[in-house]
Design a protein around this motif. Structure first.
Motif, PDB file in Angstrom:
ATOM      1  N   LEU A  38       8.077   8.294   0.552  1.00  0.00           N
ATOM      2  CA  LEU A  38       6.855   7.565   0.207  1.00  0.00           C
ATOM      3  C   LEU A  38       5.817   8.491  -0.416  1.00  0.00           C
ATOM      4  CD1 LEU A  38       6.491   5.232   3.329  1.00  0.00           C
ATOM      5  CD2 LEU A  38       7.389   4.664   1.061  1.00  0.00           C
ATOM      6  N   PHE A  39       5.782   9.729   0.051  1.00  0.00           N
ATOM      7  CA  PHE A  39       4.841  10.687  -0.520  1.00  0.00           C
ATOM      8  C   PHE A  39       5.212  11.027  -1.963  1.00  0.00           C
ATOM      9  CE2 PHE A  39       4.090  15.236  -1.436  1.00  0.00           C
ATOM     10  CZ  PHE A  39       2.714  15.202  -1.543  1.00  0.00           C
ATOM     11  N   THR A  40       6.476  11.317  -2.197  1.00  0.00           N
ATOM     12  CA  THR A  40       6.893  11.749  -3.537  1.00  0.00           C
ATOM     13  C   THR A  40       6.861  10.607  -4.541  1.00  0.00           C
ATOM     14  OG1 THR A  40       9.233  11.405  -2.958  1.00  0.00           O
ATOM     15  CG2 THR A  40       8.322  13.629  -2.677  1.00  0.00           C
ATOM     16  N   GLN A  41       6.999   9.353  -4.080  1.00  0.00           N
ATOM     17  CA  GLN A  41       7.045   8.213  -4.987  1.00  0.00           C
ATOM     18  C   GLN A  41       5.798   7.346  -4.893  1.00  0.00           C
ATOM     19  OE1 GLN A  41      11.951   7.782  -5.104  1.00  0.00           O
ATOM     20  NE2 GLN A  41      10.713   5.991  -4.703  1.00  0.00           N
ATOM     21  N   SER A  42       4.719   7.902  -4.417  1.00  0.00           N
ATOM     22  CA  SER A  42       3.419   7.210  -4.364  1.00  0.00           C
ATOM     23  C   SER A  42       3.506   5.869  -3.630  1.00  0.00           C
ATOM     24  CB  SER A  42       2.873   7.000  -5.781  1.00  0.00           C
ATOM     25  OG  SER A  42       2.662   8.242  -6.409  1.00  0.00           O
ATOM     26  N   GLY A  43       4.392   5.794  -2.646  1.00  0.00           N
ATOM     27  CA  GLY A  43       4.472   4.588  -1.831  1.00  0.00           C
ATOM     28  C   GLY A  43       5.322   3.486  -2.405  1.00  0.00           C
ATOM     29  N   VAL A  44       5.992   3.715  -3.552  1.00  0.00           N
ATOM     30  CA  VAL A  44       6.830   2.702  -4.183  1.00  0.00           C
ATOM     31  C   VAL A  44       8.295   3.095  -3.985  1.00  0.00           C
ATOM     32  CG1 VAL A  44       7.407   1.522  -6.337  1.00  0.00           C
ATOM     33  CG2 VAL A  44       5.043   2.230  -5.890  1.00  0.00           C
ATOM     34  N   LEU A  45       9.130   2.141  -3.601  1.00  0.00           N
ATOM     35  CA  LEU A  45      10.543   2.442  -3.372  1.00  0.00           C
ATOM     36  C   LEU A  45      11.384   1.196  -3.585  1.00  0.00           C
ATOM     37  CD1 LEU A  45      11.129   2.806   0.494  1.00  0.00           C
ATOM     38  CD2 LEU A  45       9.169   1.677  -0.524  1.00  0.00           C
ATOM     39  N   THR A  46      12.665   1.415  -3.767  1.00  0.00           N
ATOM     40  CA  THR A  46      13.581   0.300  -3.946  1.00  0.00           C
ATOM     41  C   THR A  46      14.068  -0.195  -2.587  1.00  0.00           C
ATOM     42  OG1 THR A  46      15.543   1.712  -4.070  1.00  0.00           O
ATOM     43  CG2 THR A  46      14.354   1.283  -6.141  1.00  0.00           C
ATOM     44  N   TRP A  47      14.632  -1.397  -2.582  1.00  0.00           N
ATOM     45  CA  TRP A  47      15.215  -1.932  -1.349  1.00  0.00           C
ATOM     46  C   TRP A  47      16.314  -1.012  -0.842  1.00  0.00           C
ATOM     47  CZ3 TRP A  47      14.454  -5.726   2.185  1.00  0.00           C
ATOM     48  CH2 TRP A  47      15.521  -6.044   3.030  1.00  0.00           C
ATOM     49  N   LEU A  73       8.322  -5.373   8.204  1.00  0.00           N
ATOM     50  CA  LEU A  73       7.177  -4.732   7.556  1.00  0.00           C
ATOM     51  C   LEU A  73       6.627  -5.612   6.435  1.00  0.00           C
ATOM     52  CD1 LEU A  73       8.541  -1.072   7.383  1.00  0.00           C
ATOM     53  CD2 LEU A  73       6.587  -1.864   8.733  1.00  0.00           C
ATOM     54  N   LEU A  74       7.524  -6.286   5.722  1.00  0.00           N
ATOM     55  CA  LEU A  74       7.086  -7.185   4.654  1.00  0.00           C
ATOM     56  C   LEU A  74       6.414  -8.436   5.232  1.00  0.00           C
ATOM     57  CD1 LEU A  74      10.231  -6.934   2.331  1.00  0.00           C
ATOM     58  CD2 LEU A  74       7.952  -6.051   1.822  1.00  0.00           C
ATOM     59  N   ALA A  75       7.015  -9.002   6.258  1.00  0.00           N
ATOM     60  CA  ALA A  75       6.471 -10.230   6.845  1.00  0.00           C
ATOM     61  C   ALA A  75       5.112  -9.977   7.499  1.00  0.00           C
ATOM     62  CB  ALA A  75       7.461 -10.793   7.865  1.00  0.00           C
ATOM     63  N   SER A  76       4.918  -8.800   8.047  1.00  0.00           N
ATOM     64  CA  SER A  76       3.654  -8.493   8.725  1.00  0.00           C
ATOM     65  C   SER A  76       2.550  -8.113   7.749  1.00  0.00           C
ATOM     66  CB  SER A  76       3.861  -7.353   9.724  1.00  0.00           C
ATOM     67  OG  SER A  76       4.214  -6.143   9.038  1.00  0.00           O
ATOM     68  N   GLY A  77       2.878  -7.938   6.470  1.00  0.00           N
ATOM     69  CA  GLY A  77       1.879  -7.597   5.474  1.00  0.00           C
ATOM     70  C   GLY A  77       1.610  -6.116   5.336  1.00  0.00           C
ATOM     71  N   ARG A  78       2.295  -5.284   6.132  1.00  0.00           N
ATOM     72  CA  ARG A  78       2.089  -3.839   6.016  1.00  0.00           C
ATOM     73  C   ARG A  78       2.745  -3.280   4.757  1.00  0.00           C
ATOM     74  NH1 ARG A  78       3.716  -1.700  11.883  1.00  0.00           N
ATOM     75  NH2 ARG A  78       4.859  -3.674  11.930  1.00  0.00           N
ATOM     76  N   TRP A  79       3.828  -3.903   4.336  1.00  0.00           N
ATOM     77  CA  TRP A  79       4.473  -3.571   3.059  1.00  0.00           C
ATOM     78  C   TRP A  79       4.366  -4.777   2.143  1.00  0.00           C
ATOM     79  CZ3 TRP A  79       9.625  -0.353   3.318  1.00  0.00           C
ATOM     80  CH2 TRP A  79       9.356   0.881   3.932  1.00  0.00           C
ATOM     81  N   GLN A  80       4.547  -4.525   0.872  1.00  0.00           N
ATOM     82  CA  GLN A  80       4.428  -5.575  -0.145  1.00  0.00           C
ATOM     83  C   GLN A  80       5.693  -5.603  -0.994  1.00  0.00           C
ATOM     84  OE1 GLN A  80       1.354  -4.679  -2.948  1.00  0.00           O
ATOM     85  NE2 GLN A  80       1.709  -6.483  -4.211  1.00  0.00           N
ATOM     86  N   ARG A  81       6.156  -6.804  -1.316  1.00  0.00           N
ATOM     87  CA  ARG A  81       7.282  -6.941  -2.233  1.00  0.00           C
ATOM     88  C   ARG A  81       6.720  -7.003  -3.656  1.00  0.00           C
ATOM     89  NH1 ARG A  81      12.350  -8.609  -1.145  1.00  0.00           N
ATOM     90  NH2 ARG A  81      11.667  -9.553   0.835  1.00  0.00           N
ATOM     91  N   VAL A  82       7.030  -5.997  -4.466  1.00  0.00           N
ATOM     92  CA  VAL A  82       6.548  -5.962  -5.850  1.00  0.00           C
ATOM     93  C   VAL A  82       7.301  -6.983  -6.683  1.00  0.00           C
ATOM     94  CG1 VAL A  82       6.217  -4.503  -7.899  1.00  0.00           C
ATOM     95  CG2 VAL A  82       5.981  -3.518  -5.600  1.00  0.00           C
ATOM     96  N   CYS A  83       8.605  -6.950  -6.581  1.00  0.00           N
ATOM     97  CA  CYS A  83       9.491  -7.928  -7.212  1.00  0.00           C
ATOM     98  C   CYS A  83      10.822  -7.780  -6.501  1.00  0.00           C
ATOM     99  CB  CYS A  83       9.618  -7.686  -8.727  1.00  0.00           C
ATOM    100  SG  CYS A  83      10.256  -6.061  -9.153  1.00  0.00           S
ATOM    101  N   ARG A  84      11.796  -8.509  -6.903  1.00  0.00           N
ATOM    102  CA  ARG A  84      13.075  -8.449  -6.214  1.00  0.00           C
ATOM    103  C   ARG A  84      13.644  -7.032  -6.272  1.00  0.00           C
ATOM    104  NH1 ARG A  84      18.534 -11.941  -7.687  1.00  0.00           N
ATOM    105  NH2 ARG A  84      19.830 -11.106  -5.978  1.00  0.00           N
ATOM    106  N   GLY A  85      13.900  -6.460  -5.108  1.00  0.00           N
ATOM    107  CA  GLY A  85      14.500  -5.140  -5.042  1.00  0.00           C
ATOM    108  C   GLY A  85      13.527  -3.989  -5.119  1.00  0.00           C
ATOM    109  N   LEU A  86      12.225  -4.289  -5.239  1.00  0.00           N
ATOM    110  CA  LEU A  86      11.235  -3.222  -5.391  1.00  0.00           C
ATOM    111  C   LEU A  86      10.080  -3.479  -4.421  1.00  0.00           C
ATOM    112  CD1 LEU A  86      11.053  -0.721  -7.181  1.00  0.00           C
ATOM    113  CD2 LEU A  86       9.615  -2.007  -8.741  1.00  0.00           C
ATOM    114  N   LEU A  87       9.707  -2.447  -3.633  1.00  0.00           N
ATOM    115  CA  LEU A  87       8.737  -2.589  -2.568  1.00  0.00           C
ATOM    116  C   LEU A  87       7.618  -1.561  -2.708  1.00  0.00           C
ATOM    117  CD1 LEU A  87      11.366  -2.643   0.350  1.00  0.00           C
ATOM    118  CD2 LEU A  87      10.594  -4.604  -1.005  1.00  0.00           C
ATOM    119  N   ARG A  88       6.500  -1.865  -2.052  1.00  0.00           N
ATOM    120  CA  ARG A  88       5.412  -0.887  -1.963  1.00  0.00           C
ATOM    121  C   ARG A  88       4.968  -0.817  -0.507  1.00  0.00           C
ATOM    122  NH1 ARG A  88      -0.666  -0.933  -4.526  1.00  0.00           N
ATOM    123  NH2 ARG A  88      -0.712  -2.923  -3.436  1.00  0.00           N
ATOM    124  N   ALA A  89       4.907   0.395   0.028  1.00  0.00           N
ATOM    125  CA  ALA A  89       4.545   0.595   1.434  1.00  0.00           C
ATOM    126  C   ALA A  89       3.032   0.553   1.596  1.00  0.00           C
ATOM    127  CB  ALA A  89       5.111   1.914   1.938  1.00  0.00           C
TER     128      ALA A  89
END
Length: 314
Positions: free
Chosen positions: A13-22, A37-53
């Motif tokens: 998460l540090f090296t990728q600025s909080g963005v990562l793939t599924w 984490l997604l359901a609780s709102g702590r993480w965000q789904r950017v699009c299918r297969g791509l997440l942001r912490a």
């Protein structure tokens, strides 16, 4: 920065600025934990297969770059203006799309058509070959500064913007004209090849800012002597100063003022420098960058008169 005992996920998460793939997320956590984490709102789904912490909110510039590279898929690298900025190019450069390069046989990822509003569009450009010398490891991986500026120049909206990017990269010492020329030699089909080479020749000759490059071209077009380029001098206080354009044979110095000269402190410094030039016995003319570009006849007339007064004969 993460501690030395940081987990694999924290480091990712540090090296990728909080963005990562599924796939990256589920390699560190169970799929159920990621869904929580997604359901609780702590993480965000950017699009299918791509997440942001992070919770829902605006994406900063580095996160935009990571979204573009990860969404483009395996082998993608940041390119063009975005890559130049990631490499340290300064300036108020704006882009509506983030460019990425992918191997020629790869198709654009479907993810790119599903990016949410608020993110710049991602433009995927396929290349048959990207030599190792034109690639640079980074966060994220990107093209080298020289390759980034060549691409940014050929994809720029206008010729002037292309010249500004090239001049800025050299002026900020991020790259040399020789390095850009070497990239151009490897790209025989690059757009604006002639314009890029001409701009680099002017930069290598000493004209660093775009307004100074315009001045050199103005002299050539009207059969006036071309200035010797930037002149390095010490002022009365012993500080090194650079003269924008200097005709050493005729003792004529021309200063081209950009927007930064409107600052009060810069204006006062300019006046002191102008006085130093006069004290040394040289003539000095000052023009705005706007004059050089939009009132060339007036600039040429005054240049011609000053050179003639100093002894030049056509």
């Amino acid at each position: 920065m993460p501690r030395d005992d940081a987990s694999g996920l924290e480091w990712l998460l540090f090296t990728q600025s909080g963005v990562l793939t599924w796939a990256q997320a589920t390699a560190e956590l169970t799929p159920a934990r990621v869904r929580h984490l997604l359901a609780s709102g702590r993480w965000q789904r950017v699009c299918r297969g791509l997440l942001r912490a992070a919770p829902d909110g605006p994406f900063d510039r580095e996160q935009q770059w990571w979204v573009a590279v990860l969404a483009a898929g395996r082998g993608a690298v940041l390119a063009g203006l975005a890559a130049a900025q990631a490499g340290g190019l300064r300036g108020n450069w704006r882009y509506e799309t983030v460019d990425v390069l992918v191997p020629h046989r790869r198709r654009a990822a479907d993810l790119l058509r599903r990016l949410p509003l608020g993110l710049p569009a991602v433009r995927v450009r396929r290349v048959r070959a990207l030599p190792a010398v034109d690639r640079q490891r980074g966060r994220p991986d990107r093209t080298s500064m020289a390759r980034s500026l060549v691409d940014a120049a050929q994809w720029a909206r206008t010729d002037e913007e292309a010249q500004q990017l090239l001049a800025a990269g050299c002026q900020q010492r991020r790259v040399t004209p020789a390095e850009i020329t070497a990239v151009l030699d490897r790209m025989p089909r690059a757009l604006r090849r002639g314009l890029i080479r001409e701009t680099l020749q002017d930069v290598a000759g000493g004209a660093q800012a775009l307004s100074e490059i315009d001045l050199v071209r103005l002299c050539r077009r009207h059969d006036l002597p071309v200035p010797d380029g930037q002149e390095r001098r010490r002022d009365a206080r012993g500080r090194v100063r650079y003269l924008d354009a200097y005709w050493r044979r005729w003792g004529l110095h021309v200063e081209v003022d950009g927007a930064h000269h409107l600052d009060v402190r810069q204006w006062a410094a300019d006046l002191r420098r102008q006085n130093d030039v006069w004290i040394s016995g040289d003539r000095i003319l000052r023009f705005t960058a706007f004059d050089v570009r939009h009132r060339p006849d007036e600039v040429v007339a005054q240049l011609r008169a000053a050179l003639a007064a100093a002894g030049w004969r056509p």
